[in-house]
Structures are given as C-alpha cells and as structure tokens.
Design a protein around this motif. Structure first.
Motif, short mmCIF file in Angstrom:
data_model
loop_
_atom_site.label_atom_id
_atom_site.label_comp_id
_atom_site.label_asym_id
_atom_site.label_seq_id
_atom_site.Cartn_x
_atom_site.Cartn_y
_atom_site.Cartn_z
N THR A 260 6.29 107.14 -10.51
CA THR A 260 5.42 108.49 -10.98
C THR A 260 4.87 108.33 -12.48
OG1 THR A 260 7.54 109.53 -11.79
CG2 THR A 260 6.65 110.07 -9.46
N MET A 261 5.31 107.33 -13.26
CA MET A 261 4.88 107.14 -14.60
C MET A 261 5.06 105.63 -14.89
SD MET A 261 5.76 106.80 -17.95
CE MET A 261 7.34 107.10 -18.09
N ASN A 262 3.91 105.06 -15.05
CA ASN A 262 3.85 103.52 -15.26
C ASN A 262 3.13 103.19 -16.68
OD1 ASN A 262 1.35 103.34 -14.62
ND2 ASN A 262 1.72 101.92 -12.74
N GLU A 263 2.76 104.35 -17.55
CA GLU A 263 1.97 104.07 -18.56
C GLU A 263 2.76 103.24 -19.54
OE1 GLU A 263 0.79 104.61 -22.48
OE2 GLU A 263 2.74 105.38 -22.01
N GLU A 310 9.94 102.88 -15.57
CA GLU A 310 10.22 101.36 -15.44
C GLU A 310 10.62 100.78 -16.57
OE1 GLU A 310 6.67 98.85 -14.20
OE2 GLU A 310 5.37 100.44 -14.99
N THR A 311 11.09 99.35 -16.53
CA THR A 311 11.67 98.68 -17.65
C THR A 311 10.92 98.59 -18.78
OG1 THR A 311 13.06 96.64 -18.28
CG2 THR A 311 11.01 96.28 -16.72
N GLU A 312 9.51 98.48 -18.51
CA GLU A 312 8.39 98.14 -19.54
C GLU A 312 8.21 99.50 -20.43
OE1 GLU A 312 7.91 94.98 -16.63
OE2 GLU A 312 7.93 97.34 -16.61
N ASN A 313 8.49 100.72 -19.74
CA ASN A 313 8.11 102.02 -20.53
C ASN A 313 9.45 102.91 -20.77
OD1 ASN A 313 8.42 103.24 -18.15
ND2 ASN A 313 6.25 103.62 -17.72
N ASP A 314 10.59 102.52 -20.45
CA ASP A 314 11.46 103.42 -20.58
C ASP A 314 11.81 103.90 -21.98
OD1 ASP A 314 13.14 101.33 -21.28
OD2 ASP A 314 14.46 101.27 -19.64
N THR A 315 11.07 103.69 -23.10
CA THR A 315 11.33 104.16 -24.26
C THR A 315 10.01 105.01 -24.84
OG1 THR A 315 10.62 102.40 -25.42
CG2 THR A 315 12.86 102.48 -25.15
N GLY A 320 13.63 106.71 -25.43
CA GLY A 320 14.64 106.66 -24.45
C GLY A 320 15.74 107.60 -24.68
N ASP A 321 15.70 108.53 -25.29
CA ASP A 321 16.73 109.85 -25.33
C ASP A 321 16.33 110.83 -24.51
OD1 ASP A 321 18.63 108.13 -26.99
OD2 ASP A 321 17.60 108.85 -28.96
N GLY A 348 15.24 104.99 -13.35
CA GLY A 348 14.47 103.98 -13.84
C GLY A 348 14.47 102.63 -13.11
N GLU A 349 13.46 101.82 -12.98
CA GLU A 349 13.34 100.45 -12.44
C GLU A 349 13.76 99.56 -13.44
OE1 GLU A 349 10.75 97.05 -11.80
OE2 GLU A 349 10.76 98.58 -13.71
#
Length: 618
Positions: A260-263, A310-315, A320-321, A348-349
């Motif tokens: 739902t979010m890959n920005e 996903e791993t590229e955008n989880d911060t 990330g908090d 998260g992926e």
C-alpha cells in the motif's frame, strides 16, 4: 438498502454555518445515512454530514478531526474509526473536498445493533485511539440502531464464509463456517496497486519497466475477464484490475500480496497520499477506488496480504519509529480498509526494523483494529553461508525470534533463498511458536533467487517441478498455512514489477491448485504435523496424524521406509503435477518389510515422476 434519518436543530445548522465552531455536548443531533445490505459480514456504511473541508485545507482534516463509532450487540462491542470521505462519491467524481464522513462496519453477528458516534476536532485528534470519547470535548455525538439478518446462500467469497480469524491454531479459520483456510496466493506484482486508472497514480522514478506504458500497470489482457455487474468507476475505469482478480479467482487463487506504500521503493508508484512527499494528506478518491477493488476481493474470496512498507522505504515515516506520521498512516489504513474480511496486516517486506519497533507497530495496529486481523512480518533473505550488505548471516532468526510469544503477532511471512531449506524452516518456526505458547500461522511468501521466483509456463528453464517439490509440498507437509508465489526480478518476463498477464503462469496455478484441493478434499490437515522422523529417506516428506493417516511426498527415483502403527491401512497415490483423483494401489508401491513398517515406492513402477502417497487406517 438505505435508511435516512434526519433530525435538524437550530444549533446544528449554526454549527455548520460557522464551520463547526465549539458547541455544547447537548447538541448531539445530526444527519446520517445507513448504507448496506444489512446482512451479516457485509459492510454497513454510516455516512455523516460534517464540516466541509478539503484534502489541502490549512486545517488538516486527517489529523485535526476524529470520528469514532461504538457498535454494540449484547456483549459484543466494537470501536470503529471513521474517515473523511469528501463528497461521498469521490471514486467517481474525483472530489477532494466535501462534508461527508464515513464509518464502515462489518457486523459479525445478526440481530439488533446500536451505535453511538463521536465527532471531535483538536490538534492531533486524528491519530489518537479514543478509549473514552465521551470524556473529551466533542463537536457532536449521535446514536442509532439497525438490524442485521443472516447472509443467504447466494453470497460468494468471504461474504458467505465470514472473516478470516486467528483462533490460536496453525491455520486461520473462516468465522462463519469454522473451516481452516489454506492460502494459495498470487505474490506478484508487489506494486499491484500501481494501476494507471487510479487517481493520483504515476511512476515516480521506480525500477525500469520498459514493457509497461508510462511505468504503470494496465492488466489489458484481463479486460476480457471483467464481467457485467462487476465494479468500475469514472465511466468504465478499472476493468483491467478487476478482470485480473476475476482470473485469479477462476484459478482457485485465494490470496494476493501487495504493497500500500512503495514511495522511495522499487516501484515508487503506490502511495495513499495526494503526493508521495506529502505524507499527512490522503487522496480520498484514490482510496475509495482502492476500496472498490478490495470489496471485489471480498466477494471473490481473495484474502488481502497487505504489506504496509518495503525494505527500501521503511524509514521514510518517522525514521522508522512509531511517530505521528506513521500512526496516522496505520489509522487511515485500518479505518478505511479494516472492515474487509480477509486482511492480514504485514508490518513490512524484507523488514529492517528492530524488534521494539515491530512490536510497537503491531500493538498500535491491534489497538486500532476492532476485528483483530492477523499481523505478520516478512524477513530479509538468508543466503546460505554468505553475509549480504552487512546484514546478519541469519536475518530470519534475527527478525522472528523476538516475536515468539508476542501477544500482537501471529504470522511469520517467510522469504527463503534456498528452497531446499523450506521444509525444515517452516516446521522449525511452527514448532518454536508452540513452545512459546502462541502457535503461529506460518506463511511462505517469497522463494528462490530474487531474479527467478516461479517462472512463466514457457520459460526456457521452467522450474515448476522443482518449486512444486521443494516449496509447495515442502511447506505444506511441514505444517505451513500456505504460500504466495513470487514472479522473479526484472530480467524475467511478467516479473514482480511488470506482471500484466497472469495467464503466463496458468500451468503453475493448476499445479498449486492441485495441492490445495488435495488438502481440502482428503486430509484433516489441521490435526496433522510434520513427522519426517518416521521416514528412512531424508529426501522424502511425511505429514501425519500418527496411527491414523500419513501423507508421504516421494520424489522421483526414490524409495523410503515408513514407520506406521498396528492394524490395517489402505494406500492410495496422487500425482501432484497432474492432479485429479487418488489412485488405489494396484501393482507395486507397497511392501511390508517388518512389523509397523512399510517400504514405499512409485505406483506401478512409474519412478520417473514424483508421487504423493496416502496411508490411512481402515
């Protein structure tokens, strides 16, 4: 069915004329519309008149207003968050402003439901779970009732079988029928929602996908699968994505994995906001179009494995908090889509987040979600004997071990690089979860080298038989609750970012569907567990309810001894590649070598193929 109720007071009119300036708690009358079939499990929408605002107002309608509705039926009470709905028809109109506010509710039981809705305005009120809304300053509150009747036999999908629920076992259960759910899922494209006919959707510089027009999905081969009466919006939009879902359901696929979010991610074309960089302003028309797609999934019985990042955008949200921006994101997802019946919230992926962060996400979502949908997380890949990009040698262990026994977590979403490890790994986490007194529902959600996955039917190096043996049957015969099938990286056709035609893997859907049908038709699989220790051959798999039923997967050109209980048993064979019926033993394939032991080999000497063997007490 629609029921209008109008009760106007001078105070209420004044409230609207002055943009909902403060008024006393006594002015609790309001206009509302109840919309829905008023049947069990099917969504009921409460539509309220509220302040007329827009997505871009100086006062942010997503953070500064809060709508909470408490639904009660006997001892059952569900607290459901509402959301800003623009003009109430934004999916078609494209509106970003209006005075409609909605609450969606999926009733889990029949009878008389009462509700009380609370609307307030205040800094940050949109991200605070209201535990005692009657004790805060309110703009208004209102009450109502409605009657819910039983669903009828003509309903389909989850509207007939009910919500998928975690019930403390290794398989989710359908709440209406009480039957276990075995996932057979489509795992690509991860940017399934990067669809050209959703409002505000464009390629923001993601991975190069030259086979896609403007970098977005169209699913044109599946427009022919759209049917009269299926949803569409804006004068016929959406037929490609709805048709794709119809095709999946026709092949017995019952789950879809999507972001739902890959920005800032691989695709960089999916986000719920008006712009990818404005992360506190939500695109109401786009989200209502998503809602139409998700409702169709409910009707088809396709579960939503909803990956929140996903791993590229989880911060990108609060570094990330669990800060205000992330809390708002989760709140909007739960408020708008939590009523759907097949939801699994995935944190998260290929997550990079630590255990404390993951636990904070999970507990916040659980606090918001009245339906207690299962919560999952997906691990980084483990490459045997290698250390990648400074990551731990065993990221699966690092991610999942701290989550064992955690109250607000139910589903490890496994990614496995080495498919020969699938069978062991699934059983390992299933067994560990039991030791920590909270059984997990173990999903296999990505397999193999990132650039391969499950190949198309016509690929020069078609890998279907290998995946069938190692990942499909390997996971199921160790107690896995199902799989999502990943399509591979950018060097393969119809891949994880550019898949347009799901018919390119039609043979694979047949193979994976064979396994699901076999389990549902022939096994009490929810009572069984892995018992490889009963076999003499480590290349074979055994899944059993000891002394009653044994299922052995025997690879081609292999034999194995199986320890069984005393008494008389029957034996039958199943072709996992072709599917179809069970074959009773005729010539060979069964030899008693010593008490409580049999030697298993191929049916009728056909040792050039894999066999599934069922040994069942008479």
């Amino acid at each position: 069915m629609k029921i209008w109720k109008r009760r106007k007071t001078l105070a209420f009119v004044c409230m609207f004329l002055f943009c909902l300036m403060a008024c006393s708690e006594k002015q609790r009358n309001s206009n509302y519309l109840i919309d829905g079939s008023l049947k069990k499990w099917q969504p009921v929408t409460l539509i309220f008149d509220g302040p007329k605002v827009s997505e871009t107002d100086s006062i942010n309608p997503f953070t500064e207003y809060s709508l909470l509705t408490i639904f009660t039926n006997g001892e059952d009470t569900l607290r459901v968050h509402g959301y800003f709905a623009a003009d109430g028809d934004a999916a078609n109109s494209g509106a970003g402003s209006g005075n409609k506010w909605e609450t969606k509710f999926s009733p889990p039981k029949t009878g008389s439901w009462t509700f009380e809705s609370f609307f307030r305005k205040g800094a940050g009120s949109g991200i605070v779970p209201d535990t005692a809304p009657e004790k805060v300053d309110l703009l208004w509150k209102t009450k109502g009732t409605f009657e819910i009747t039983e669903t009828d036999t003509t309903e389909t999908g989850f509207y007939r079988t009910g919500k998928l629920a975690y019930v403390g076992k290794h398989y989710l259960e359908r709440s209406e029928s009480g039957t276990p759910f075995l996932k057979n899922g489509v795992g690509s494209p991860e940017n399934f929602l990067g669809y050209w006919e959703f409002d505000g959707t464009f390629d923001n510089g993601g991975a190069d996908t030259p086979t896609l027009t403007d970098g977005l999905h169209r699913y044109e081969p599946h427009t022919r699968d759209w049917k009269s009466g299926d949803p569409s919006w804006g004068n016929g939009k959406g037929k490609g994505i709805i048709g794709a879902l119809n095709y999946m359901a026709s092949k017995e696929m019952n789950s879809l994995y999507f972001l739902t979010m890959n920005e800032h991610g691989d695709g960089d074309d999916v986000w719920p906001w008006i712009k990818p960089e404005i992360q506190t302003r939500y695109d109401v028309s786009k989200l209502q179009q998503w809602e139409m797609v998700f409702s169709h999934m409910d009707r088809l019985g396709i579960a939503m494995n909803l990956f929140t990042q996903e791993t590229e955008n989880d911060t990108i949200l609060d570094k990330g908090d669990l800060g205000a921006t992330r809390k708002l994101y989760y709140k909007e997802l739960v408020a708008r889509f939590g009523h759907h019946l097949g939801v699994v919230w995935n944190l998260g992926e290929e997550t990079n987040r630590n255990a404390d962060q993951l636990k904070s996400y999970a507990s916040y979502i659980r606090q918001l979600d009245p339906y207690r949908h299962p919560i999952a997380v997906h691990n980084h890949v483990r490459v045997t004997g290698k250390r990648m990009e400074g990551r731990p040698l065993d990221p699966i262990k690092e991610t999942l071990t701290p989550m064992l026994g955690y109250a607000d977590f139910e589903v490890p979403s496994l990614q496995m690089f080495d498919t020969t490890e699938v069978h062991r790994e699934v059983r390992k986490w299933r067994d560990l979860s039991v030791k920590h007194k909270k059984p997990w529902v173990v999903y296999l959600d990505e397999i193999g080298h990132w650039d391969i996955g499950v190949t198309t039917d016509t690929a020069a190096k078609n890998n279907h038989q290998m995946v069938m043996r190692s990942s499909l049957w390997g996971s199921l015969l160790s107690g896995g609750a199902g799989t999502s099938w990943y399509f591979g990286g950018l060097d393969t056709p119809n891949n994880d970012m550019a898949a347009e035609d799901f018919r390119t893997r039609e043979q694979w859907w047949q193979i994976s569907g064979n396994a699901k049908k076999f389990f549902n038709d022939h096994l009490p699989f929810w009572e069984m567990q892995g018992h490889d220790e009963l076999l003499s051959n480590p290349k074979a798999f055994c899944f059993a309810k000891k002394d009653e039923i044994y299922v052995v997967y025997l690879p081609k050109n292999e034999r194995t001894e199986l320890e069984i209980g005393d008494g008389a048993f029957t034996i039958a064979f199943f072709d996992p590649l072709a599917g179809g019926k069970l074959y009773d033993m005729q010539n060979g394939g069964w030899e008693i070598t010593k008490p409580n032991s049999v030697t298993l080999s191929a049916l009728n000497g056909k040792s050039d193929m894999d066999w599934v063997i069922v040994i069942k007490r008479k």
